[in-house]
Design a protein around this motif. Structure first.
Motif, mmCIF file in Angstrom:
data_model
loop_
_atom_site.group_PDB
_atom_site.id
_atom_site.type_symbol
_atom_site.label_atom_id
_atom_site.label_comp_id
_atom_site.label_asym_id
_atom_site.label_seq_id
_atom_site.Cartn_x
_atom_site.Cartn_y
_atom_site.Cartn_z
ATOM 1 N N GLU A 312 -5.759 9.970 2.234
ATOM 2 C CA GLU A 312 -6.863 9.144 1.757
ATOM 3 C C GLU A 312 -6.522 8.500 0.411
ATOM 4 O O GLU A 312 -6.763 7.305 0.189
ATOM 5 C CB GLU A 312 -8.129 9.991 1.653
ATOM 6 C CG GLU A 312 -8.678 10.407 3.016
ATOM 7 C CD GLU A 312 -9.851 11.361 2.917
ATOM 8 O OE1 GLU A 312 -10.178 11.794 1.782
ATOM 9 O OE2 GLU A 312 -10.435 11.679 3.968
ATOM 10 N N ARG A 313 -5.939 9.298 -0.475
ATOM 11 C CA ARG A 313 -5.603 8.772 -1.808
ATOM 12 C C ARG A 313 -4.505 7.717 -1.727
ATOM 13 O O ARG A 313 -4.601 6.647 -2.343
ATOM 14 C CB ARG A 313 -5.165 9.940 -2.708
ATOM 15 C CG ARG A 313 -4.771 9.550 -4.113
ATOM 16 C CD ARG A 313 -4.727 10.772 -5.003
ATOM 17 N NE ARG A 313 -3.794 11.777 -4.533
ATOM 18 C CZ ARG A 313 -2.502 11.818 -4.880
ATOM 19 N NH1 ARG A 313 -2.011 10.883 -5.680
ATOM 20 N NH2 ARG A 313 -1.710 12.773 -4.445
ATOM 21 N N LEU A 314 -3.461 7.995 -0.940
ATOM 22 C CA LEU A 314 -2.349 7.058 -0.843
ATOM 23 C C LEU A 314 -2.725 5.819 -0.037
ATOM 24 O O LEU A 314 -2.209 4.728 -0.285
ATOM 25 C CB LEU A 314 -1.138 7.759 -0.217
ATOM 26 C CG LEU A 314 -0.562 8.885 -1.081
ATOM 27 C CD1 LEU A 314 0.506 9.646 -0.324
ATOM 28 C CD2 LEU A 314 -0.003 8.336 -2.389
ATOM 29 N N GLY A 315 -3.623 5.984 0.934
ATOM 30 C CA GLY A 315 -4.098 4.826 1.675
ATOM 31 C C GLY A 315 -4.792 3.825 0.770
ATOM 32 O O GLY A 315 -4.609 2.604 0.893
ATOM 33 N N ARG A 316 -5.599 4.334 -0.162
ATOM 34 C CA ARG A 316 -6.257 3.437 -1.116
ATOM 35 C C ARG A 316 -5.239 2.728 -2.002
ATOM 36 O O ARG A 316 -5.359 1.528 -2.287
ATOM 37 C CB ARG A 316 -7.241 4.236 -1.984
ATOM 38 C CG ARG A 316 -8.476 4.726 -1.229
ATOM 39 C CD ARG A 316 -9.539 5.255 -2.188
ATOM 40 N NE ARG A 316 -9.089 6.436 -2.904
ATOM 41 C CZ ARG A 316 -9.275 7.686 -2.479
ATOM 42 N NH1 ARG A 316 -9.876 7.915 -1.326
ATOM 43 N NH2 ARG A 316 -8.857 8.718 -3.212
ATOM 44 N N LEU A 317 -4.205 3.470 -2.432
ATOM 45 C CA LEU A 317 -3.185 2.878 -3.295
ATOM 46 C C LEU A 317 -2.387 1.807 -2.537
ATOM 47 O O LEU A 317 -2.126 0.723 -3.072
ATOM 48 C CB LEU A 317 -2.257 3.963 -3.827
ATOM 49 C CG LEU A 317 -1.142 3.514 -4.774
ATOM 50 C CD1 LEU A 317 -1.712 2.811 -5.999
ATOM 51 C CD2 LEU A 317 -0.292 4.723 -5.199
ATOM 52 N N VAL A 318 -1.997 2.099 -1.296
ATOM 53 C CA VAL A 318 -1.268 1.119 -0.481
ATOM 54 C C VAL A 318 -2.086 -0.154 -0.321
ATOM 55 O O VAL A 318 -1.572 -1.270 -0.420
ATOM 56 C CB VAL A 318 -0.916 1.730 0.890
ATOM 57 C CG1 VAL A 318 -0.479 0.650 1.887
ATOM 58 C CG2 VAL A 318 0.183 2.781 0.749
ATOM 59 N N ALA A 319 -3.391 0.001 -0.073
ATOM 60 C CA ALA A 319 -4.250 -1.172 0.086
ATOM 61 C C ALA A 319 -4.374 -1.949 -1.221
ATOM 62 O O ALA A 319 -4.331 -3.185 -1.224
ATOM 63 C CB ALA A 319 -5.634 -0.731 0.582
ATOM 64 N N ASP A 320 -4.496 -1.240 -2.341
ATOM 65 C CA ASP A 320 -4.629 -1.909 -3.638
ATOM 66 C C ASP A 320 -3.370 -2.709 -3.977
ATOM 67 O O ASP A 320 -3.442 -3.817 -4.528
ATOM 68 C CB ASP A 320 -4.891 -0.880 -4.737
ATOM 69 C CG ASP A 320 -6.298 -0.295 -4.672
ATOM 70 O OD1 ASP A 320 -7.137 -0.855 -3.940
ATOM 71 O OD2 ASP A 320 -6.529 0.749 -5.324
ATOM 72 N N ILE A 321 -2.204 -2.136 -3.672
ATOM 73 C CA ILE A 321 -0.940 -2.824 -3.945
ATOM 74 C C ILE A 321 -0.719 -3.971 -2.978
ATOM 75 O O ILE A 321 -0.066 -4.964 -3.287
ATOM 76 C CB ILE A 321 0.237 -1.819 -3.872
ATOM 77 C CG1 ILE A 321 0.096 -0.726 -4.922
ATOM 78 C CG2 ILE A 321 1.574 -2.531 -4.070
ATOM 79 C CD1 ILE A 321 1.089 0.420 -4.760
ATOM 80 N N GLY A 322 -1.284 -3.843 -1.766
ATOM 81 C CA GLY A 322 -1.072 -4.841 -0.726
ATOM 82 C C GLY A 322 0.236 -4.647 0.022
ATOM 83 O O GLY A 322 0.827 -5.618 0.509
ATOM 84 N N LEU A 323 0.693 -3.378 0.127
ATOM 85 C CA LEU A 323 1.964 -3.111 0.796
ATOM 86 C C LEU A 323 1.823 -3.292 2.299
ATOM 87 O O LEU A 323 0.792 -2.969 2.893
ATOM 88 C CB LEU A 323 2.420 -1.675 0.517
ATOM 89 C CG LEU A 323 2.948 -1.404 -0.896
ATOM 90 C CD1 LEU A 323 3.244 0.087 -1.042
ATOM 91 C CD2 LEU A 323 4.194 -2.219 -1.179
#
Length: 326
Positions: A312-323
Motif C-alpha cells: 500500500e505504501r509503495l503503491g502510493r509512492l509509485v503513483a506519485d512518481i508516475g513510474l
C-alpha cells in the motif's frame, strides 16, 4: 534451461524422516522438494535460498531442488509458482520488489500477490546505508539536505540506483520527497556500474546494498550518513539510524520470504512455517547469511500483513512518481 542444483540424502533416510514425522503427527504432507528462486545465481535472494536449502536438510531430509528462474525482476518465477500444484511440493523465495512494487507497475497487473500466493514465512531482510562520495562536504543527513537545497538548479546532486522502481530508487525518492530537497535520479543496469560512478564522483549519493558499499565505507571512499535498520551498526556506531536521522520517514528494507501457490491447505502452510522458522531463528542460520542480512522471522499471517502494508505504501509512492513498467 534453468539452473538446477540438488541437495541429496539417501532415499532410505528420506523415507525414515517422513515416516517418523507422520507417525508423530507433526507433518501433514511430505516437505517441499522443489524450490523456485525467481532470480539468477549469485543474486542476494539466491544466496539466502541456498543457505536455507542446506539448513533444512537435517529437518526435512531428502532431495530439494533449487530451481533458478530469472526474468522480469522475479515475475517469471513467481508466475510459474502460481501454476504449480498446490500440494506443498513446490515453494518459492520471493523478494519484496516482486511482491510490493512490480504489481503497481503493470497495466493490467499479471498477478495479485494477495490472491495468487499462500504466504509461508519471512526468511531474511537486508540492511543498507545512505552513503555519499567522501568528497561531498556533508557529514550528516541534515547537512546533505541543506547542501542539496543550496546548490543551483543547473548543478544538482545526483543519486544512483540499480534501476527504476528498485528498492534503492524508491528509498531515495521517498527520502527526497519526505524531507523536501532536490536530487536527480540516475538509473543504472547494475549496482556495480552505479557504484563505479559513485566512487568517481560522477554521482554523489546512494542507498545500495550493504555488500556493495561496505568495502568503500571501510576504505573511506564513501561516507555513511544513516543506517536503514532498527539499531545502529556495531562497525559504524557513530552513524545514526534513519529513525534517528529522519524521524517519521518510513524506509524500506529489502526482504525475502517463502510462498506456496494459492490454495495450498492451511495445515501444510503452517507445518512448513513452523519448520522453517525453527531453523532460521537460530544463531547458526544467521551466521551463514550474506553480509548485511539478518533473519526475518514472520509467520504466515504476520507476513501477509507486512506485505500488504509495504504494498500500500509503495503503491502510493509509485503513483506519485508516475513510474511505469520499462
Amino acid at each position: 534451461m534453468h539452473r538446477r542444483d540438488a541437495l541429496l540424502l539417501p532415499a532410505a533416510l528420506l523415507g525414515g524422516t517422513i515416516g517418523r514425522a507422520r507417525a508423530q503427527g507433526s507433518r501433514v504432507a511430505p516437505p517441499p522438494s522443489r524450490f523456485i528462486v525467481p532470480y539468477g545465481a549469485g543474486n542476494i535472494t539466491d544466496q539466502v535460498a541456498r543457505v536455507l536449502a542446506e539448513a533444512m536438510v537435517p529437518r526435512w531430509g531428502g532431495r530439494m531442488v533449487v530451481d533458478n528462474q530469472p526474468g522480469a525482476g522475479g515475475m517469471l518465477g513467481l508466475l510459474n509458482l502460481t501454476r504449480a500444484p498446490a500440494d506443498g511440493s513446490t515453494f518459492a523465495m520471493i523478494s519484496v520488489a516482486a511482491l510490493a512494487i512490480s504489481p503497481h507497475l503493470q497495466k493490467p497487473a499479471r498477478y495479485d500477490p494477495f490472491t495468487d500466493l499462500s504466504p509461508i514465512c519471512g526468511v531474511s531482510v537486508s540492511s543498507s546505508f545512505l552513503c555519499v562520495n567522501a568528497a561531498l562536504p556533508v557529514h550528516s543527513l541534515a547537512e546533505l539536505v541543506a547542501y542539496a537545497r543550496a546548490r543551483p538548479e543547473s548543478d544538482p546532486i545526483f543519486y544512483y540506483s540499480p534501476g527504476n522502481a528498485t528498492v534503492p530508487h524508491l528509498n531515495l525518492e521517498n527520502l527526497r520527497r519526505s524531507l523536501d530537497f532536490p536530487m536527480q535520479h540516475v538509473p543504472y543496469r547494475t549496482s556495480a556500474a552505479g557504484n563505479t560512478d559513485l566512487l568517481a564522483n560522477r554521482v554523489q549519493v546512494t542507498i545500495d546494498s550493504f555488500s556493495i558499499t561496505l568495502p568503500h565505507m571501510q576504505s573511506g571512499a564513501l561516507r555513511p550518513l544513516a543506517y536503514n535498520a532498527p539499531n545502529r551498526h556495531p562497525d559504524f556506531p557513530d552513524v545514526p539510524t534513519f529513525a534517528e536521522a529522519a524521524p517519521g520517514v518510513a524506509m524500506l528494507n529489502a526482504w525475502q520470504a517463502l510462498f506456496f501457490p494459492r490454495g495450498t491447505a492451511a495445515p501444510v502452510v503452517e507445518a512448513a512455517a513452523r519448520d522453517v522458522i525453527a531453523t532460521i531463528d537460530t544463531p547458526a542460520f544467521a551466521a551463514k547469511l550474506p553480509i548485511g542480512t539478518q533473519p526475518f522471522v514472520l509467520g504466515p499471517q504476520e507476513l501477509a500483513a507486512y506485505m500488504r502494508a509495504d504494498s500500500e505504501r509503495l503503491g502510493r509512492l509509485v503513483a506519485d512518481i508516475g513510474l511505469q513498467q520499462d
